[in-house]
Design a protein around this motif. Structure first.
Motif, PDB file in Angstrom:
ATOM      1  N   LEU A   1      22.307   0.382  -7.151  1.00  0.00           N
ATOM      2  CA  LEU A   1      21.121   0.055  -6.364  1.00  0.00           C
ATOM      3  C   LEU A   1      20.258   1.298  -6.206  1.00  0.00           C
ATOM      4  O   LEU A   1      20.775   2.413  -6.041  1.00  0.00           O
ATOM      5  N   LEU A   2      18.947   1.091  -6.229  1.00  0.00           N
ATOM      6  CA  LEU A   2      17.989   2.185  -6.128  1.00  0.00           C
ATOM      7  C   LEU A   2      16.905   1.785  -5.139  1.00  0.00           C
ATOM      8  O   LEU A   2      16.364   0.679  -5.218  1.00  0.00           O
ATOM      9  N   ARG A   3      16.595   2.690  -4.204  1.00  0.00           N
ATOM     10  CA  ARG A   3      15.509   2.456  -3.246  1.00  0.00           C
ATOM     11  C   ARG A   3      14.352   3.385  -3.578  1.00  0.00           C
ATOM     12  O   ARG A   3      14.561   4.560  -3.878  1.00  0.00           O
ATOM     13  N   GLU A   4      13.146   2.828  -3.486  1.00  0.00           N
ATOM     14  CA  GLU A   4      11.938   3.539  -3.891  1.00  0.00           C
ATOM     15  C   GLU A   4      10.870   3.418  -2.809  1.00  0.00           C
ATOM     16  O   GLU A   4      10.833   2.429  -2.072  1.00  0.00           O
ATOM     17  N   ARG A   5       9.985   4.435  -2.757  1.00  0.00           N
ATOM     18  CA  ARG A   5       8.848   4.406  -1.831  1.00  0.00           C
ATOM     19  C   ARG A   5       7.596   4.802  -2.611  1.00  0.00           C
ATOM     20  O   ARG A   5       7.580   5.813  -3.316  1.00  0.00           O
TER      21      ARG A   5
ATOM     22  N   GLU B   1      -3.248   2.168  -5.430  1.00  0.00           N
ATOM     23  CA  GLU B   1      -4.662   1.852  -5.615  1.00  0.00           C
ATOM     24  C   GLU B   1      -4.686   0.390  -6.050  1.00  0.00           C
ATOM     25  O   GLU B   1      -4.469   0.080  -7.221  1.00  0.00           O
ATOM     26  N   GLU B   2      -4.886  -0.490  -5.115  1.00  0.00           N
ATOM     27  CA  GLU B   2      -4.760  -1.927  -5.333  1.00  0.00           C
ATOM     28  C   GLU B   2      -5.491  -2.370  -6.601  1.00  0.00           C
ATOM     29  O   GLU B   2      -6.660  -2.050  -6.802  1.00  0.00           O
TER      30      GLU B   2
ATOM     31  N   GLY C   1       0.842  -1.188   0.000  1.00  0.00           N
ATOM     32  CA  GLY C   1       0.000   0.000   0.000  1.00  0.00           C
ATOM     33  C   GLY C   1       0.876   1.236   0.000  1.00  0.00           C
ATOM     34  O   GLY C   1       2.091   1.153  -0.226  1.00  0.00           O
ATOM     35  N   VAL C   2       0.268   2.394   0.282  1.00  0.00           N
ATOM     36  CA  VAL C   2       1.042   3.628   0.378  1.00  0.00           C
ATOM     37  C   VAL C   2       2.127   3.434   1.438  1.00  0.00           C
ATOM     38  O   VAL C   2       1.867   2.897   2.506  1.00  0.00           O
TER      39      VAL C   2
END
Length: 176
Positions: free
Chosen positions: A78-82, A87-88, A64-65
């Motif tokens: 390497l890349l980190r994302e959030r 919206e499932e 989810g969010v």
């Protein structure tokens, strides 16, 4: 010595329309939207995306969010994302938060899955602003890395799903 991480300034949805580097691509998928979504939230995204060695979801399911993931790209990057939108079954959007090279000032990607009479349509948008001195190399980096990686990610999904269906596989998201 540990891995050095460089912060990426988070951006929001408006950046998708204002970024200096943008891509948009859509592909029709001959499978229902639920199956396309399952493939996009599964653990095998790296199997069809050029230059991506591994995708690791770093948040527990259900997503989810606030969900996070780490991408291991070719060249020991390497890349980190959030994810700031989830919206499932339909749409997810993330911002980059840090990387092992100081390439990105901002990074946002948006994924949209919509049903169609023949299956579904997957639409993707990419928006980035590069840091100096990388911004001086934006044209070649885009031509030889960002654009081909995006095309393989979007276009490869259809072929991946067709090959999995032919092998009797399913697209359900697997746990970490």
């Amino acid at each position: 010595m540990g891995t050095r991480w460089y912060a990426i300034d988070e951006a929001d949805e408006s950046f998708l329309d204002t970024a200096p580097l943008r891509h948009a691509r859509s592909v029709d998928i001959p499978f229902p939207a639920e199956q396309t979504w399952a493939a996009l939230t599964g653990d095998e995204v790296s199997s069809w995306t050029k230059g991506m060695n591994k995708l690791t979801w770093t948040s527990p399911r259900p997503f989810g969010v606030g969900t996070t993931r780490q991408i291991d790209m070719s060249g020991n990057f390497l890349l980190r994302e959030r994810f700031f939108r989830w919206e499932e079954g339909r749409r997810k959007t993330f911002t980059g938060v840090e990387a092992t090279r100081p390439i990105f000032k901002h990074l946002v990607e948006d994924y949209l899955v919509e049903p169609t009479p023949q299956g579904s349509r997957f639409s993707w948008r990419f928006a980035a602003q590069l840091r100096r001195p990388w911004n001086f190399l934006q044209g070649p980096l885009d031509r030889f890395f960002f654009a081909p990686t995006g095309r393989s990610h979007i276009d490869g999904l259809r072929d991946f799903m067709i090959s999995r269906a032919g092998a009797g596989g399913d697209f359900t998201a697997k746990g970490n």
